[in-house]
Design a protein around this motif. Structure first.
Motif, PDB file in Angstrom:
ATOM      1  N   ALA A 185       0.809  -1.215   0.000  1.00  0.00           N
ATOM      2  CA  ALA A 185       0.000   0.000   0.000  1.00  0.00           C
ATOM      3  C   ALA A 185       0.839   1.260   0.000  1.00  0.00           C
ATOM      4  CB  ALA A 185      -0.931   0.007   1.213  1.00  0.00           C
ATOM      5  N   ALA A 186       2.042   1.211   0.587  1.00  0.00           N
ATOM      6  CA  ALA A 186       2.854   2.424   0.699  1.00  0.00           C
ATOM      7  C   ALA A 186       4.279   2.059   1.089  1.00  0.00           C
ATOM      8  CB  ALA A 186       2.262   3.383   1.728  1.00  0.00           C
ATOM      9  N   TYR A 187       5.208   2.958   0.725  1.00  0.00           N
ATOM     10  CA  TYR A 187       6.581   2.905   1.206  1.00  0.00           C
ATOM     11  C   TYR A 187       6.811   4.152   2.058  1.00  0.00           C
ATOM     12  CZ  TYR A 187       7.034  -0.141  -2.939  1.00  0.00           C
ATOM     13  OH  TYR A 187       6.851  -1.108  -3.894  1.00  0.00           O
ATOM     14  N   GLU A 188       7.415   3.958   3.218  1.00  0.00           N
ATOM     15  CA  GLU A 188       7.680   5.072   4.130  1.00  0.00           C
ATOM     16  C   GLU A 188       9.161   5.422   4.088  1.00  0.00           C
ATOM     17  OE1 GLU A 188       5.978   4.900   7.983  1.00  0.00           O
ATOM     18  OE2 GLU A 188       4.254   3.699   7.364  1.00  0.00           O
ATOM     19  N   LEU A 189       9.465   6.660   3.709  1.00  0.00           N
ATOM     20  CA  LEU A 189      10.837   7.145   3.641  1.00  0.00           C
ATOM     21  C   LEU A 189      11.114   8.049   4.834  1.00  0.00           C
ATOM     22  CD1 LEU A 189      10.210   6.262   0.677  1.00  0.00           C
ATOM     23  CD2 LEU A 189      11.702   8.138  -0.060  1.00  0.00           C
ATOM     24  N   THR A 190      12.282   7.905   5.425  1.00  0.00           N
ATOM     25  CA  THR A 190      12.684   8.814   6.485  1.00  0.00           C
ATOM     26  C   THR A 190      13.271  10.077   5.843  1.00  0.00           C
ATOM     27  OG1 THR A 190      14.068   9.098   8.453  1.00  0.00           O
ATOM     28  CG2 THR A 190      14.901   7.599   6.757  1.00  0.00           C
ATOM     29  N   VAL A 191      12.797  11.249   6.273  1.00  0.00           N
ATOM     30  CA  VAL A 191      13.193  12.517   5.652  1.00  0.00           C
ATOM     31  C   VAL A 191      13.513  13.548   6.728  1.00  0.00           C
ATOM     32  CG1 VAL A 191      11.718  12.083   3.645  1.00  0.00           C
ATOM     33  CG2 VAL A 191      10.843  13.473   5.543  1.00  0.00           C
ATOM     34  N   LYS A 192      14.142  14.617   6.296  1.00  0.00           N
ATOM     35  CA  LYS A 192      14.357  15.777   7.145  1.00  0.00           C
ATOM     36  C   LYS A 192      13.279  16.816   6.863  1.00  0.00           C
ATOM     37  CE  LYS A 192      19.420  15.337   7.389  1.00  0.00           C
ATOM     38  NZ  LYS A 192      20.709  16.024   7.123  1.00  0.00           N
ATOM     39  N   ASP A 193      12.954  17.618   7.865  1.00  0.00           N
ATOM     40  CA  ASP A 193      12.117  18.816   7.705  1.00  0.00           C
ATOM     41  C   ASP A 193      10.806  18.523   6.983  1.00  0.00           C
ATOM     42  OD1 ASP A 193      11.298  21.489   7.742  1.00  0.00           O
ATOM     43  OD2 ASP A 193      12.360  21.959   5.878  1.00  0.00           O
ATOM     44  N   VAL A 194       9.987  17.650   7.576  1.00  0.00           N
ATOM     45  CA  VAL A 194       8.755  17.236   6.902  1.00  0.00           C
ATOM     46  C   VAL A 194       7.822  18.412   6.632  1.00  0.00           C
ATOM     47  CG1 VAL A 194       7.475  16.668   9.017  1.00  0.00           C
ATOM     48  CG2 VAL A 194       6.948  15.467   6.878  1.00  0.00           C
ATOM     49  N   ILE A 219      13.892   3.838   2.514  1.00  0.00           N
ATOM     50  CA  ILE A 219      12.625   3.251   2.951  1.00  0.00           C
ATOM     51  C   ILE A 219      12.880   2.511   4.253  1.00  0.00           C
ATOM     52  CG2 ILE A 219      10.757   1.654   2.364  1.00  0.00           C
ATOM     53  CD1 ILE A 219      11.622   1.946  -0.593  1.00  0.00           C
ATOM     54  N   PHE A 220      12.136   2.853   5.297  1.00  0.00           N
ATOM     55  CA  PHE A 220      12.369   2.167   6.572  1.00  0.00           C
ATOM     56  C   PHE A 220      11.165   1.362   7.054  1.00  0.00           C
ATOM     57  CE2 PHE A 220      10.357   6.006   7.973  1.00  0.00           C
ATOM     58  CZ  PHE A 220       9.852   5.799   9.246  1.00  0.00           C
ATOM     59  N   ILE A 221      10.022   1.539   6.440  1.00  0.00           N
ATOM     60  CA  ILE A 221       8.843   0.717   6.715  1.00  0.00           C
ATOM     61  C   ILE A 221       8.064   0.600   5.406  1.00  0.00           C
ATOM     62  CG2 ILE A 221       6.613   0.554   7.934  1.00  0.00           C
ATOM     63  CD1 ILE A 221       7.867   2.105  10.251  1.00  0.00           C
ATOM     64  N   VAL A 222       7.508  -0.574   5.158  1.00  0.00           N
ATOM     65  CA  VAL A 222       6.571  -0.744   4.045  1.00  0.00           C
ATOM     66  C   VAL A 222       5.234  -1.182   4.630  1.00  0.00           C
ATOM     67  CG1 VAL A 222       8.260  -1.206   2.251  1.00  0.00           C
ATOM     68  CG2 VAL A 222       7.471  -3.085   3.684  1.00  0.00           C
ATOM     69  N   ILE A 223       4.151  -0.784   3.970  1.00  0.00           N
ATOM     70  CA  ILE A 223       2.811  -1.054   4.481  1.00  0.00           C
ATOM     71  C   ILE A 223       2.124  -2.071   3.586  1.00  0.00           C
ATOM     72  CG2 ILE A 223       0.557  -0.061   5.029  1.00  0.00           C
ATOM     73  CD1 ILE A 223       1.940   2.588   5.565  1.00  0.00           C
ATOM     74  N   LEU A 278      14.402  -3.716  14.694  1.00  0.00           N
ATOM     75  CA  LEU A 278      14.368  -3.153  13.347  1.00  0.00           C
ATOM     76  C   LEU A 278      12.956  -3.225  12.787  1.00  0.00           C
ATOM     77  CD1 LEU A 278      15.937  -2.187  10.721  1.00  0.00           C
ATOM     78  CD2 LEU A 278      15.992  -4.618  10.102  1.00  0.00           C
ATOM     79  N   PRO A 279      12.273  -2.093  12.575  1.00  0.00           N
ATOM     80  CA  PRO A 279      10.937  -2.135  11.966  1.00  0.00           C
ATOM     81  C   PRO A 279      11.039  -2.436  10.485  1.00  0.00           C
ATOM     82  CG  PRO A 279      11.624   0.137  12.244  1.00  0.00           C
ATOM     83  CD  PRO A 279      12.720  -0.714  12.837  1.00  0.00           C
ATOM     84  N   ILE A 280      10.074  -3.225   9.973  1.00  0.00           N
ATOM     85  CA  ILE A 280      10.138  -3.618   8.564  1.00  0.00           C
ATOM     86  C   ILE A 280       8.791  -3.407   7.878  1.00  0.00           C
ATOM     87  CG2 ILE A 280      10.729  -5.462   6.942  1.00  0.00           C
ATOM     88  CD1 ILE A 280      12.200  -6.827   9.355  1.00  0.00           C
ATOM     89  N   ILE A 281       7.763  -4.112   8.341  1.00  0.00           N
ATOM     90  CA  ILE A 281       6.474  -4.144   7.639  1.00  0.00           C
ATOM     91  C   ILE A 281       5.359  -3.779   8.609  1.00  0.00           C
ATOM     92  CG2 ILE A 281       4.847  -5.563   6.320  1.00  0.00           C
ATOM     93  CD1 ILE A 281       7.302  -7.414   5.726  1.00  0.00           C
ATOM     94  N   GLU A 282       4.523  -2.865   8.190  1.00  0.00           N
ATOM     95  CA  GLU A 282       3.277  -2.571   8.905  1.00  0.00           C
ATOM     96  C   GLU A 282       2.165  -3.321   8.183  1.00  0.00           C
ATOM     97  OE1 GLU A 282       0.163   1.023   8.750  1.00  0.00           O
ATOM     98  OE2 GLU A 282       2.148   1.663   9.431  1.00  0.00           O
ATOM     99  N   VAL A 283       1.507  -4.235   8.889  1.00  0.00           N
ATOM    100  CA  VAL A 283       0.433  -5.031   8.304  1.00  0.00           C
ATOM    101  C   VAL A 283      -0.900  -4.464   8.781  1.00  0.00           C
ATOM    102  CG1 VAL A 283      -0.546  -7.340   8.044  1.00  0.00           C
ATOM    103  CG2 VAL A 283       1.936  -7.059   8.270  1.00  0.00           C
ATOM    104  N   ASP A 284      -1.715  -4.009   7.837  1.00  0.00           N
ATOM    105  CA  ASP A 284      -2.965  -3.312   8.160  1.00  0.00           C
ATOM    106  C   ASP A 284      -4.178  -4.188   7.892  1.00  0.00           C
ATOM    107  OD1 ASP A 284      -1.346  -1.151   8.625  1.00  0.00           O
ATOM    108  OD2 ASP A 284      -2.066   0.048   6.924  1.00  0.00           O
ATOM    109  N   ASP A 285      -5.140  -4.145   8.807  1.00  0.00           N
ATOM    110  CA  ASP A 285      -6.478  -4.650   8.500  1.00  0.00           C
ATOM    111  C   ASP A 285      -7.121  -3.714   7.484  1.00  0.00           C
ATOM    112  OD1 ASP A 285      -6.892  -6.965   9.949  1.00  0.00           O
ATOM    113  OD2 ASP A 285      -7.449  -5.911  11.768  1.00  0.00           O
TER     114      ASP A 285
END
Length: 301
Positions: A92-101, A165-169, A223-230
């Protein structure tokens, strides 16, 4: 390969996009990711992904300025007219770690990214501040500024304006079954669960703002990897040619210690591959329970 890669670490994400040149302008020009490779998709690699009709597609590989061994690969592919993000099973999504959101809305002006969720702290999750955008392939990208570690995981602060990418959903029809599969098949760990009003899901399905979703984190140690959503019952299987990469967020790449030690069925047998992503390591691809594509790179051999 670097010491950055450990078992379960996200080594990349593949995105299907209808216009590679325009997508490159977004990811390279706007997100400031480095272009490290371009070409056409090898037939053997496409077959290993279970996507033989993607052979010959134009692609580009990018990595963060931080040097983290995590790549975004853009692959040119048709975009189904009816594809909508956050409504189908799969990545569903890739989560990127960024500066100054909070500076990102201005930086994205004039790009092909559409802001679907401005920077906002999440209820019960003070550890990072996310915003959400969709790209030209209707892929969902979260830009997250990390504030602190969670009680059960270590979250990476960005080493460059846009980092890895530090978490994928994952959207799945059966969260518990998917969690068990990740634990048993890929030797990952099940961590914390949260129940919250998830605006991306509520907006995508036209649910009330008080509708609550349960999600569970899959990790390796801290180490976080995958967020599994209902997902709501209205969610559907992702449409598209079954012999091509799925639209949007198409596939992830994970590092694993030993391919032979995993309880999985590979689409094609593992082989060694060269290039920035693989570095001469063995790699093979599997499908998870939500039909999600997971490419695995062996780092222990």
């Amino acid at each position: 390969m670097t010491d950055y890669l450990t078992h379960g670490r996200i080594a990349g994400g593949v995105i299907s996009t209808p216009d590679l040149d325009a997508a490159l302008a977004d990811y390279h020009g706007c997100l400031s990711l480095k272009l490290v490779e371009q070409g056409t998709l090898d037939a053997d690699l496409a077959a290993s992904w279970g996507c033989p009709k993607s052979a010959g597609a134009r692609f580009a590989t990018l990595e963060p300025e931080s040097g983290a061994h995590c790549f975004i690969r853009l692959v040119e592919a048709p975009l189904p007219d009816d594809f909508k993000p956050t409504r189908t099973y799969g990545w569903a999504a890739y989560e990127l770690t960024v500066k100054d959101v909070f500076g990102w809305p201005d930086r994205l002006q004039g790009s092909g990214f559409d802001i679907v969720g401005p920077p906002k702290a999440l209820e019960g999750l003070p550890y990072f501040i996310p915003m959400q955008v969709t790209g030209r392939g209707r892929e969902m990208i979260y830009l997250n500024e990390v504030a602190e570690n969670t009680p059960t995981s270590d979250l990476p602060k960005a080493g460059s304006l846009t980092d890895h990418i530090f978490i994928v959903i994952l959207a799945t029809p059966d969260r518990e079954a998917s969690l068990k599969w990740f634990e048993q098949a890929l030797k990952l760990d099940i961590s914390s669960s949260y129940t919250l009003a998830y605006s991306m899901i509520n907006n995508a399905f036209g649910l009330g703002s008080d509708y609550r979703t349960t999600l569970t984190m899959v990790q390796k140690g801290r180490l976080p990897i995958i967020e599994v959503d209902d997902y709501p019952d209205e969610a559907t299987v992702r449409q598209g040619d079954p012999e091509m990469l799925p639209p949007g967020n198409a596939m992830i790449t994970l590092a694993v210690d030993n391919l032979d030690a995993l309880d999985v069925s590979f689409i094609t047998p593992p082989v060694r591959r060269e290039g920035p992503v693989y570095g001469g390591r063995r790699t093979a691809t599997v499908r998870g329970l939500a039909d999600e594509l997971i490419e695995l790179i062996e780092i222990g051999g």
